[in-house]
Write a protein that holds these residues in place. Structure first.
Motif, PDB file in Angstrom:
ATOM      1  N   ASN A 226       0.851  -1.192   0.000  1.00  0.00           N
ATOM      2  CA  ASN A 226       0.000   0.000   0.000  1.00  0.00           C
ATOM      3  C   ASN A 226       0.887   1.244   0.000  1.00  0.00           C
ATOM      4  OD1 ASN A 226      -2.969  -1.009   0.557  1.00  0.00           O
ATOM      5  ND2 ASN A 226      -1.627  -2.197   1.884  1.00  0.00           N
ATOM      6  N   GLY A 227       0.328   2.349  -0.443  1.00  0.00           N
ATOM      7  CA  GLY A 227       1.120   3.567  -0.493  1.00  0.00           C
ATOM      8  C   GLY A 227       0.315   4.799  -0.175  1.00  0.00           C
ATOM      9  N   THR A 228       1.003   5.820   0.292  1.00  0.00           N
ATOM     10  CA  THR A 228       0.420   7.144   0.485  1.00  0.00           C
ATOM     11  C   THR A 228       1.387   8.170  -0.072  1.00  0.00           C
ATOM     12  OG1 THR A 228       1.404   7.410   2.693  1.00  0.00           O
ATOM     13  CG2 THR A 228      -0.799   6.437   2.579  1.00  0.00           C
ATOM     14  N   ALA A 229       0.858   9.247  -0.585  1.00  0.00           N
ATOM     15  CA  ALA A 229       1.703  10.308  -1.121  1.00  0.00           C
ATOM     16  C   ALA A 229       1.008  11.646  -0.950  1.00  0.00           C
ATOM     17  CB  ALA A 229       2.030  10.060  -2.594  1.00  0.00           C
ATOM     18  N   THR A 230       1.801  12.680  -0.781  1.00  0.00           N
ATOM     19  CA  THR A 230       1.287  14.046  -0.699  1.00  0.00           C
ATOM     20  C   THR A 230       1.839  14.837  -1.872  1.00  0.00           C
ATOM     21  OG1 THR A 230       1.185  13.944   1.721  1.00  0.00           O
ATOM     22  CG2 THR A 230       1.148  16.130   0.699  1.00  0.00           C
ATOM     23  N   PHE A 231       0.940  15.497  -2.592  1.00  0.00           N
ATOM     24  CA  PHE A 231       1.302  16.293  -3.758  1.00  0.00           C
ATOM     25  C   PHE A 231       0.895  17.745  -3.541  1.00  0.00           C
ATOM     26  CE2 PHE A 231       0.248  12.021  -5.164  1.00  0.00           C
ATOM     27  CZ  PHE A 231       1.285  11.683  -6.023  1.00  0.00           C
ATOM     28  N   VAL A 232       1.580  18.654  -4.203  1.00  0.00           N
ATOM     29  CA  VAL A 232       1.059  20.003  -4.356  1.00  0.00           C
ATOM     30  C   VAL A 232      -0.104  19.907  -5.346  1.00  0.00           C
ATOM     31  CG1 VAL A 232       1.537  22.327  -5.180  1.00  0.00           C
ATOM     32  CG2 VAL A 232       3.265  21.103  -3.870  1.00  0.00           C
ATOM     33  N   LEU A 233      -1.246  20.457  -4.971  1.00  0.00           N
ATOM     34  CA  LEU A 233      -2.441  20.322  -5.807  1.00  0.00           C
ATOM     35  C   LEU A 233      -2.277  21.088  -7.113  1.00  0.00           C
ATOM     36  CD1 LEU A 233      -5.362  19.208  -5.902  1.00  0.00           C
ATOM     37  CD2 LEU A 233      -6.094  21.451  -5.069  1.00  0.00           C
ATOM     38  N   THR A 234      -2.367  20.351  -8.212  1.00  0.00           N
ATOM     39  CA  THR A 234      -2.282  20.983  -9.533  1.00  0.00           C
ATOM     40  C   THR A 234      -3.493  20.689 -10.402  1.00  0.00           C
ATOM     41  OG1 THR A 234      -1.059  19.076 -10.406  1.00  0.00           O
ATOM     42  CG2 THR A 234       0.245  20.921  -9.523  1.00  0.00           C
TER      43      THR A 234
END
Length: 324
Positions: A226-234
């Motif tokens: 499983n994975g989680t990631a945080t992105f700058v919203l684009t």
């Protein structure tokens, strides 16, 4: 008289591959770690039979035993191979000289079991050998402002006092997260801020009445990724994908150096379902936190075939037959 105090920084954690499960070896490879918590898992049998008295216990006998070792630290391109092979199981090595390429996949044939390792933790008092260690979980984390890191849990047999082994530390530098590249659906997403990959494989212990307190065997079970990631919203893409559990591919890679000094790691899940995507307004810019599960795929398998949720490709100066 003043008591001698041993600084925690003097801890040495060494690892060695076992030829036979549970038969301890003397490790020669030392793992640089930031934290380590080894513990005997003891199950004493309490005598609490009634004796016409208010006493609640009258003695104890040893019960079944084992061990658990939690270890964490920075990610190094050579040493992470021990943990990846220890949880997946198969290591196919190509190359005549460094850099060698390790294609690490689940072992889907035969026993389907990864190798077992002996861990020796040594401090100012001495060493403790923990044989029969199998990797139960491995988290790999990337953060834009820090080193890539790992956190692992190993389950093994109970420890025995030994002398500190003559294990040596690698001279390979740690890998920095800022150099990581993430592909979603085959396209690079340069807005990544943080990513954690969670690889888990529960260890089941089987005990027999055979005169030993140790488990008869320990088996690695089903593999989940499983994975989680945080992105700058684009864009709103990931939120829309989560609404339909969109299936895509996710691949993160990281490398340093070149030629014989190359250290690279590539982690690929060819089939992954996006489960959640939530916007976060607590930072200076809007972020989007995404989670996914990796699915079994025939695209990520090795020579043992079957289905796999993950394929790891590692390039370094370590040759064949070391990790497995």
């Amino acid at each position: 008289m003043a008591l001698a105090v041993g600084p925690a920084r003097l801890l040495q954690v060494a690892i060695g591959k076992e030829l036979t499960y549970g038969s301890a070896v003397t490790p020669t490879v030392a793992l640089p770690v930031a934290s380590c918590s080894p513990v005997d898992l003891l199950s004493p049998i309490i005598d609490n039979a009634w004796r016409g008295s208010v006493a609640g216990a009258y003695g104890a006998q040893p019960g079944r035993s084992g061990s658990q070792i939690d270890v964490a630290g920075s990610l190094y391109g050579d040493l992470i191979g021990w943990l990846l092979v220890g949880i997946l199981g198969s290591d196919a090595v190509t190359g005549a000289s460094a850099p060698y390429t390790h294609t690490i996949t689940p072992l889907n044939s035969g026993t389907q079991q990864p190798p077992s390792y002996t861990i020796v933790t040594s401090d100012s008092v001495g060493g403790i050998s923990w044989p029969g260690c199998k990797v139960a979980s491995l988290n790999i984390e990337f953060g834009v402002d820090k080193a890539a890191s790992f956190a692992a849990q190993l389950v093994g047999l109970s420890g025995a006092a030994v002398s500190k082994p003559a294990a040596s530390f690698s001279s390979v530098p740690m890998l920095a997260s800022w150099a990581a590249s993430l592909k979603v659906g085959g396209t690079v997403d340069g807005s990544l801020q943080q990513l954690t990959l969670q690889i888990q494989r529960a260890i089941a212990s089987k005990s027999n009445s055979d005169g030993s307190l140790q488990p008869y065997l320990q088996r690695s079970g089903l593999l989940t990724v499983n994975g989680t990631a945080t992105f700058v919203l684009t864009s709103d893409t990931y939120r829309q994908w989560a609404q339909s559990t969109q299936q895509t591919s996710i691949e993160v890679s990281l490398s340093s150096g070149s030629g014989a000094s190359l250290q690279s790691l590539d982690l690929r899940s060819s089939s992954a379902d996006v489960l959640t995507a939530a916007r976060n307004y607590g930072q200076k810019w809007v972020e989007c936190a995404v989670s996914w599960q990796a699915n079994g795929s025939t695209a990520d398998v090795g020579s043992s075939g079957g289905w796999s949720p993950l394929q790891a490709t590692l390039q370094n100066a370590i040759g064949a037959g070391v990790y497995s």
